[in-house]
Design a protein around this motif. Structure first.
Motif, short mmCIF file in Angstrom:
data_model
loop_
_atom_site.label_atom_id
_atom_site.label_comp_id
_atom_site.label_asym_id
_atom_site.label_seq_id
_atom_site.Cartn_x
_atom_site.Cartn_y
_atom_site.Cartn_z
N HIS A 1 0.84 -1.20 0.00
CA HIS A 1 0.00 0.00 0.00
C HIS A 1 0.88 1.26 0.00
O HIS A 1 1.89 1.32 0.70
N LYS B 1 0.57 4.13 1.35
CA LYS B 1 0.65 4.87 2.62
C LYS B 1 0.92 3.96 3.80
O LYS B 1 1.71 4.31 4.69
N TYR B 2 0.28 2.81 3.83
CA TYR B 2 0.42 1.89 4.96
C TYR B 2 1.23 0.68 4.50
O TYR B 2 0.69 -0.22 3.85
N LYS C 1 -10.08 -1.39 5.82
CA LYS C 1 -8.87 -0.59 6.04
C LYS C 1 -8.75 -0.17 7.50
O LYS C 1 -7.67 -0.29 8.11
N ILE D 1 -5.75 -1.15 10.10
CA ILE D 1 -4.97 -0.13 10.81
C ILE D 1 -5.05 -0.36 12.32
O ILE D 1 -4.03 -0.29 13.04
N TRP E 1 -2.94 -3.46 13.29
CA TRP E 1 -1.50 -3.26 13.24
C TRP E 1 -1.01 -2.37 14.37
O TRP E 1 0.14 -2.47 14.80
N SER E 2 -1.90 -1.52 14.90
CA SER E 2 -1.51 -0.72 16.07
C SER E 2 -1.26 -1.62 17.27
O SER E 2 -0.39 -1.33 18.10
#
Length: 238
Positions: free
Chosen positions: A93, A95-96, A205, A209, A212-213
């Motif tokens: 991705h 951005k991520y 998405k 996110i 993954w945090s």
């Protein structure tokens, strides 16, 4: 535009894949039934490096690995107006960088538009399972939710407008608990368009996110355990 990471060996691909979230993880993060009772904590333990998951294989996986190039070639033969390209890079991705994709292939239309080719092989032992996973409430053809979310994950990475899922579905029956035999086999094709799933892509998405945090902050995510409660693969939570 997404980034591309080349790799030359299977072990290198595994290492790159463990550094992020792949398409096969998407259904689990969306709380879709998965085989093997794997849950979000299991995935967190793997991605955070707390356990080293072995490169598992079984007869079904080996069959799928052998059939993938054959199915890709069959699709190319049946679609001579399209260019079918095997993908040998990991897509990331823009951005991520933890959101990653390993595509089975790409479809290039005559006008230059590019889409996703996803290949699935599966064996069905019970008609109820087939009806539950591959038919909707009106008995129309559909695809299993975990396969759908895998494709939506790939949309999230690539931003391509369409995907084609080609499914090799084999039906097997047990006769008097002895040898198995093929009842039937189908090769089905499903087209998925990104613009019809934008809300779910955004939801996915945010889930990725959030997950993954937990990995980066070394915090165990909330535990969800799914277990079978009846015939036909229905699941409940505890």
């Amino acid at each position: 535009m997404f980034k591309k990471i080349p790799y030359s060996t299977h072990d290198e691909w595994l290492r790159l894949r463990k550094q992020g979230i792949g398409g096969s993880d998407a259904g689990l993060l969306m709380d879709i039934e998965q085989h093997g009772n794997k849950n979000i904590v299991d995935l967190w333990l793997e991605k955070s490096g707390k356990i080293n998951k072995l490169d598992e294989t079984n007869s079904a996986m080996e069959r799928g690995h052998k059939l993938e190039p054959i199915v890709r070639k069959l699709y190319a033969i049946d679609n001579p107006d399209k260019v079918i390209r095997e993908v040998k890079e990991l897509y990331v991705h823009p951005k991520y960088d933890f959101i990653r994709a390993s595509l089975d292939g790409e479809i290039i239309l005559p006008n230059g538009d590019i889409g996703i080719l996803e290949i699935k092989t599966t064996t069905i032992h019970q008609y109820l399972t087939y009806k539950e996973l591959w038919k909707d409430e009106e008995n129309n053809d559909t695809i299993p939710e975990n396969y759908l979310y895998q494709v939506l994950h790939y949309f999230l990475v690539t931003d391509y407008d369409f995907a084609v899922l080609v499914a090799d579905i084999r039906f097997k029956c047990f006769e008097d608990n002895s040898d198995t035999f093929d009842l039937n086999k189908q090769l089905k094709t499903y087209t998925i368009y990104k613009n019809e799933w934008m809300n779910r892509i955004e939801e996915l998405k945010q889930k990725e996110i959030e997950f993954w945090s937990y990995v980066t902050n070394d915090i165990e995510p909330p535990y969800i355990k799914e277990y079978p409660i009846g015939i036909g693969g229905k699941y409940g939570r505890k």
